[in-house]
Write a protein that holds these residues in place. Structure first.
Motif, mmCIF file in Angstrom:
data_model
loop_
_atom_site.group_PDB
_atom_site.id
_atom_site.type_symbol
_atom_site.label_atom_id
_atom_site.label_comp_id
_atom_site.label_asym_id
_atom_site.label_seq_id
_atom_site.Cartn_x
_atom_site.Cartn_y
_atom_site.Cartn_z
ATOM 1 N N HIS A 1 40.564 -38.275 4.990
ATOM 2 C CA HIS A 1 41.715 -37.769 5.715
ATOM 3 C C HIS A 1 41.390 -36.513 6.525
ATOM 4 N N THR A 2 40.227 -35.935 6.308
ATOM 5 C CA THR A 2 39.853 -34.747 7.083
ATOM 6 C C THR A 2 38.959 -35.083 8.269
ATOM 7 N N ASP A 3 38.674 -36.366 8.460
ATOM 8 C CA ASP A 3 37.761 -36.781 9.514
ATOM 9 C C ASP A 3 38.409 -36.624 10.879
ATOM 10 N N SER A 4 37.821 -35.760 11.685
ATOM 11 C CA SER A 4 38.370 -35.520 13.020
ATOM 12 C C SER A 4 37.633 -36.293 14.100
ATOM 13 N N THR A 5 36.604 -37.051 13.713
ATOM 14 C CA THR A 5 35.788 -37.724 14.731
ATOM 15 C C THR A 5 36.360 -39.058 15.167
ATOM 16 N N GLU A 6 37.603 -39.374 14.741
ATOM 17 C CA GLU A 6 38.276 -40.525 15.331
ATOM 18 C C GLU A 6 38.656 -40.211 16.778
#
Length: 135
Positions: free
Chosen positions: A31-36
């Motif tokens: 849920h912390t992945d910003s690379t979407e």
């Protein structure tokens, strides 16, 4: 730590084409992945870094700066966490260092409104790849 690795720059004559690639690594896929949310900026000597194109990898939505609409196409491969920038009808004014970017945080404005609202602040950056277009 997220790392972005670009490839594909080079020199081309006006009217030509180039494709840039950018692969992300070190992301957590939670849920912390910003690379979407990933995109491309460019910077010419003496000018500020400007937004070029971005995409929301999960859904495929895209954003383009007016200066590149109809000439550049951004695409992505979510499984590889890679974005591509296909550049055609290149003009001398497209000459710049092109940087791949992703927001550092899912609390950033760019991430929350991705792919639009591209912001050069608080991002992960690639090392840059030079694109030179001759007339």
């Amino acid at each position: 730590q997220v790392q972005l690795m670009e490839s594909g720059g080079g020199s081309v004559q006006g009217g030509g084409s180039l494709t840039l690639s950018c692969a992300a690594s070190g992301y957590t896929s939670d849920h912390t992945d910003s690379t979407e949310c990933m995109g491309w900026f460019r910077q010419s000597p003496g000018k500020e870094r400007e937004a070029v194109a971005a995409t929301w990898i999960a859904g495929g939505a895209t954003y383009y700066a007016d200066s590149v609409k109809g000439r550049f196409t951004i695409s992505s491969d979510r499984a590889k966490r890679t974005v591509y920038l296909q550049m055609s009808s290149l003009q001398p004014e497209d000459t710049a260092m092109y940087y791949c970017a992703a927001p550092r945080s899912i609390r950033s404005t760019w991430w929350s409104r991705c792919p639009s609202e591209m912001n050069p602040q608080n991002n992960y950056w690639g090392q840059g790849t030079q694109v030179t277009v001759s007339s």
